[in-house]
Scaffold this motif. Structure first.
Motif, PDB file in Angstrom:
ATOM      1  N   ARG A  42      -7.738  -1.193  -1.743  1.00 53.15           N
ATOM      2  CA  ARG A  42      -8.972  -0.840  -2.450  1.00 53.15           C
ATOM      3  C   ARG A  42      -8.635   0.143  -3.563  1.00 53.15           C
ATOM      4  O   ARG A  42      -8.301   1.298  -3.322  1.00 53.15           O
ATOM      5  CB  ARG A  42      -9.962  -0.230  -1.468  1.00 53.15           C
ATOM      6  N   GLU A  43      -8.728  -0.338  -4.780  1.00 51.26           N
ATOM      7  CA  GLU A  43      -8.322   0.473  -5.931  1.00 51.26           C
ATOM      8  C   GLU A  43      -9.244   1.650  -6.202  1.00 51.26           C
ATOM      9  O   GLU A  43      -8.824   2.636  -6.794  1.00 51.26           O
ATOM     10  CB  GLU A  43      -8.228  -0.408  -7.173  1.00 51.26           C
ATOM     11  N   LYS A  44     -10.490   1.565  -5.767  1.00 53.96           N
ATOM     12  CA  LYS A  44     -11.434   2.652  -6.031  1.00 53.96           C
ATOM     13  C   LYS A  44     -11.237   3.830  -5.084  1.00 53.96           C
ATOM     14  O   LYS A  44     -11.838   4.870  -5.261  1.00 53.96           O
ATOM     15  CB  LYS A  44     -12.875   2.135  -5.919  1.00 53.96           C
ATOM     16  N   ALA A  45     -10.417   3.649  -4.073  1.00 52.60           N
ATOM     17  CA  ALA A  45     -10.177   4.731  -3.122  1.00 52.60           C
ATOM     18  C   ALA A  45      -9.213   5.738  -3.749  1.00 52.60           C
ATOM     19  O   ALA A  45      -8.185   5.365  -4.311  1.00 52.60           O
ATOM     20  CB  ALA A  45      -9.602   4.180  -1.820  1.00 52.60           C
ATOM     21  N   ALA A  46      -9.546   6.998  -3.654  1.00 46.95           N
ATOM     22  CA  ALA A  46      -8.778   8.059  -4.307  1.00 46.95           C
ATOM     23  C   ALA A  46      -7.274   8.013  -4.029  1.00 46.95           C
ATOM     24  O   ALA A  46      -6.495   8.172  -4.961  1.00 46.95           O
ATOM     25  CB  ALA A  46      -9.338   9.423  -3.920  1.00 46.95           C
TER      26      ALA A  46
ATOM     27  N   ASP B  45      -0.573   1.604  -7.273  1.00 41.22           N
ATOM     28  CA  ASP B  45      -0.827   0.691  -8.389  1.00 41.22           C
ATOM     29  C   ASP B  45       0.466   0.296  -9.099  1.00 41.22           C
ATOM     30  O   ASP B  45       0.459  -0.528 -10.004  1.00 41.22           O
ATOM     31  CB  ASP B  45      -1.824   1.310  -9.376  1.00 41.22           C
ATOM     32  N   ASN B  46       1.592   0.842  -8.666  1.00 37.49           N
ATOM     33  CA  ASN B  46       2.896   0.524  -9.246  1.00 37.49           C
ATOM     34  C   ASN B  46       3.287  -0.892  -8.834  1.00 37.49           C
ATOM     35  O   ASN B  46       3.470  -1.165  -7.646  1.00 37.49           O
ATOM     36  CB  ASN B  46       3.939   1.531  -8.751  1.00 37.49           C
TER      37      ASN B  46
ATOM     38  N   GLN C 149       5.485  -0.617   1.782  1.00 36.34           N
ATOM     39  CA  GLN C 149       5.001   0.713   1.427  1.00 36.34           C
ATOM     40  C   GLN C 149       3.476   0.712   1.318  1.00 36.34           C
ATOM     41  O   GLN C 149       2.818   1.674   1.725  1.00 36.34           O
ATOM     42  CB  GLN C 149       5.638   1.176   0.124  1.00 36.34           C
ATOM     43  N   ARG C 150       2.917  -0.342   0.773  1.00 35.99           N
ATOM     44  CA  ARG C 150       1.443  -0.444   0.694  1.00 35.99           C
ATOM     45  C   ARG C 150       0.843  -0.557   2.090  1.00 35.99           C
ATOM     46  O   ARG C 150      -0.175   0.069   2.393  1.00 35.99           O
ATOM     47  CB  ARG C 150       1.042  -1.631  -0.173  1.00 35.99           C
TER      48      ARG C 150
ATOM     49  N   ILE D 171      -8.997   4.074   4.398  1.00 35.95           N
ATOM     50  CA  ILE D 171      -9.948   3.940   3.291  1.00 35.95           C
ATOM     51  C   ILE D 171      -9.376   3.038   2.199  1.00 35.95           C
ATOM     52  O   ILE D 171     -10.115   2.467   1.392  1.00 35.95           O
ATOM     53  CB  ILE D 171     -10.359   5.322   2.729  1.00 35.95           C
ATOM     54  N   LEU D 172      -8.070   2.857   2.193  1.00 36.76           N
ATOM     55  CA  LEU D 172      -7.415   2.008   1.199  1.00 36.76           C
ATOM     56  C   LEU D 172      -7.588   0.517   1.480  1.00 36.76           C
ATOM     57  O   LEU D 172      -7.304  -0.305   0.627  1.00 36.76           O
ATOM     58  CB  LEU D 172      -5.922   2.328   1.131  1.00 36.76           C
TER      59      LEU D 172
END
Length: 122
Positions: free
Chosen positions: A58-62, A70-71, A78-79, A88-89
Protein backbone atom coordinates in the motif's frame (compact mmCIF):
# COMPACT_ATOMS: atom_id res chain seq x y z
CA UNK A 1 -18.75 -21.59 1.08
CA UNK A 2 -15.68 -20.75 3.15
CA UNK A 3 -14.61 -17.15 2.60
CA UNK A 4 -11.85 -15.25 4.37
CA UNK A 5 -11.48 -11.51 4.02
CA UNK A 6 -8.39 -9.74 5.29
CA UNK A 7 -10.23 -6.65 6.36
CA UNK A 8 -9.66 -3.18 7.76
CA UNK A 9 -12.91 -1.82 9.21
CA UNK A 10 -11.61 1.75 8.73
CA UNK A 11 -11.27 1.24 4.95
CA UNK A 12 -14.28 1.99 2.74
CA UNK A 13 -13.16 -0.44 0.03
CA UNK A 14 -12.77 -3.20 2.59
CA UNK A 15 -16.20 -2.47 4.13
CA UNK A 16 -17.77 -2.49 0.66
CA UNK A 17 -16.23 -5.89 -0.23
CA UNK A 18 -17.42 -7.30 3.09
CA UNK A 19 -20.94 -5.99 2.47
CA UNK A 20 -20.97 -7.54 -1.02
CA UNK A 21 -19.99 -10.93 0.38
CA UNK A 22 -22.69 -10.70 3.02
CA UNK A 23 -25.31 -9.61 0.49
CA UNK A 24 -24.55 -12.86 -1.34
CA UNK A 25 -25.73 -14.71 1.77
CA UNK A 26 -22.21 -15.65 2.88
CA UNK A 27 -20.87 -14.82 6.32
CA UNK A 28 -17.11 -14.65 5.81
CA UNK A 29 -14.41 -15.10 8.35
CA UNK A 30 -13.25 -11.47 8.66
CA UNK A 31 -9.64 -11.18 9.77
CA UNK A 32 -8.63 -7.71 10.86
CA UNK A 33 -5.23 -7.88 9.21
CA UNK A 34 -3.78 -5.03 11.30
CA UNK A 35 -4.32 -7.19 14.39
CA UNK A 36 -3.73 -10.57 12.73
CA UNK A 37 -1.70 -10.18 9.52
CA UNK A 38 -1.93 -12.80 6.79
CA UNK A 39 0.85 -15.33 6.80
CA UNK A 40 4.03 -14.80 4.86
CA UNK A 41 3.03 -17.87 2.84
CA UNK A 42 -0.20 -16.22 1.73
CA UNK A 43 1.63 -13.03 0.84
CA UNK A 44 4.17 -15.07 -1.13
CA UNK A 45 1.31 -16.47 -3.20
CA UNK A 46 0.31 -13.05 -4.48
CA UNK A 47 1.06 -14.20 -8.01
CA UNK A 48 -2.11 -16.33 -7.70
CA UNK A 49 -3.95 -13.03 -7.43
CA UNK A 50 -2.35 -11.79 -10.61
CA UNK A 51 -0.35 -9.11 -8.84
CA UNK A 52 3.26 -8.68 -7.86
CA UNK A 53 4.51 -8.29 -4.31
CA UNK A 54 5.22 -4.63 -5.14
CA UNK A 55 1.56 -4.14 -6.15
CA UNK A 56 0.48 -5.59 -2.80
CA UNK A 57 2.30 -2.84 -0.92
CA UNK A 58 0.00 0.00 0.00
CA UNK A 59 1.79 3.07 -1.29
CA UNK A 60 -0.27 5.52 0.76
CA UNK A 61 0.98 4.00 4.00
CA UNK A 62 3.66 6.16 5.59
CA UNK A 63 6.33 3.47 6.02
CA UNK A 64 6.37 2.74 2.25
CA UNK A 65 8.67 5.58 1.21
CA UNK A 66 10.40 5.78 4.59
CA UNK A 67 11.52 2.16 4.20
CA UNK A 68 12.44 2.61 0.54
CA UNK A 69 9.86 0.08 -0.62
CA UNK A 70 9.24 2.16 -3.74
CA UNK A 71 12.76 1.29 -4.93
CA UNK A 72 12.30 -0.92 -8.03
CA UNK A 73 15.57 -2.74 -7.26
CA UNK A 74 14.30 -3.94 -3.88
CA UNK A 75 13.84 -7.71 -3.61
CA UNK A 76 10.38 -9.17 -2.97
CA UNK A 77 11.65 -10.82 0.22
CA UNK A 78 12.47 -7.38 1.64
CA UNK A 79 8.98 -6.11 0.80
CA UNK A 80 7.38 -9.21 2.33
CA UNK A 81 9.41 -8.75 5.50
CA UNK A 82 8.32 -5.10 5.71
CA UNK A 83 4.66 -6.12 5.32
CA UNK A 84 5.01 -8.64 8.13
CA UNK A 85 6.57 -6.03 10.45
CA UNK A 86 4.22 -3.21 9.33
CA UNK A 87 0.87 -4.78 8.30
CA UNK A 88 -0.46 -1.31 7.41
CA UNK A 89 1.63 -1.76 4.25
CA UNK A 90 -0.58 -4.62 3.04
CA UNK A 91 -3.02 -3.47 0.40
CA UNK A 92 -6.56 -4.57 1.17
CA UNK A 93 -8.96 -6.23 1.16
CA UNK A 94 -7.58 -9.63 0.24
CA UNK A 95 -10.35 -12.20 -0.19
CA UNK A 96 -9.79 -15.96 -0.20
CA UNK A 97 -12.46 -18.36 -1.47
CA UNK A 98 -12.48 -21.82 -3.06
CA UNK A 99 -12.74 -19.91 -6.36
CA UNK A 100 -9.45 -18.06 -5.85
CA UNK A 101 -7.58 -15.34 -4.03
CA UNK A 102 -7.76 -11.70 -5.00
CA UNK A 103 -6.89 -8.21 -3.92
CA UNK A 104 -10.34 -6.67 -4.23
CA UNK A 105 -9.52 -3.09 -5.19
CA UNK A 106 -11.99 -1.97 -6.40
CA UNK A 107 -14.34 -3.87 -4.11
CA UNK A 108 -16.57 -5.21 -6.91
CA UNK A 109 -13.72 -7.57 -7.91
CA UNK A 110 -14.98 -9.78 -5.09
CA UNK A 111 -17.93 -10.74 -7.31
CA UNK A 112 -15.63 -12.92 -9.45
CA UNK A 113 -14.84 -15.01 -6.37
CA UNK A 114 -18.47 -15.71 -5.45
CA UNK A 115 -20.57 -18.52 -6.92
CA UNK A 116 -22.56 -17.15 -9.88
CA UNK A 117 -25.88 -18.13 -8.32
CA UNK A 118 -25.06 -16.16 -5.16
CA UNK A 119 -23.81 -12.94 -6.73
CA UNK A 120 -25.99 -10.02 -5.72
CA UNK A 121 -27.89 -8.30 -8.51
CA UNK A 122 -26.15 -5.16 -9.34
Amino acid sequence: MDVIIYHNPDCGTSRSALATIRSAGIEPHAVEYLKTPPSRTLLQQLARMGISVREAVREKAAPDTELGLDNPALADDQRLEAMMVHPILINRPIVVTPNGVRLCRPSDLVLDLLPAQQRPAG
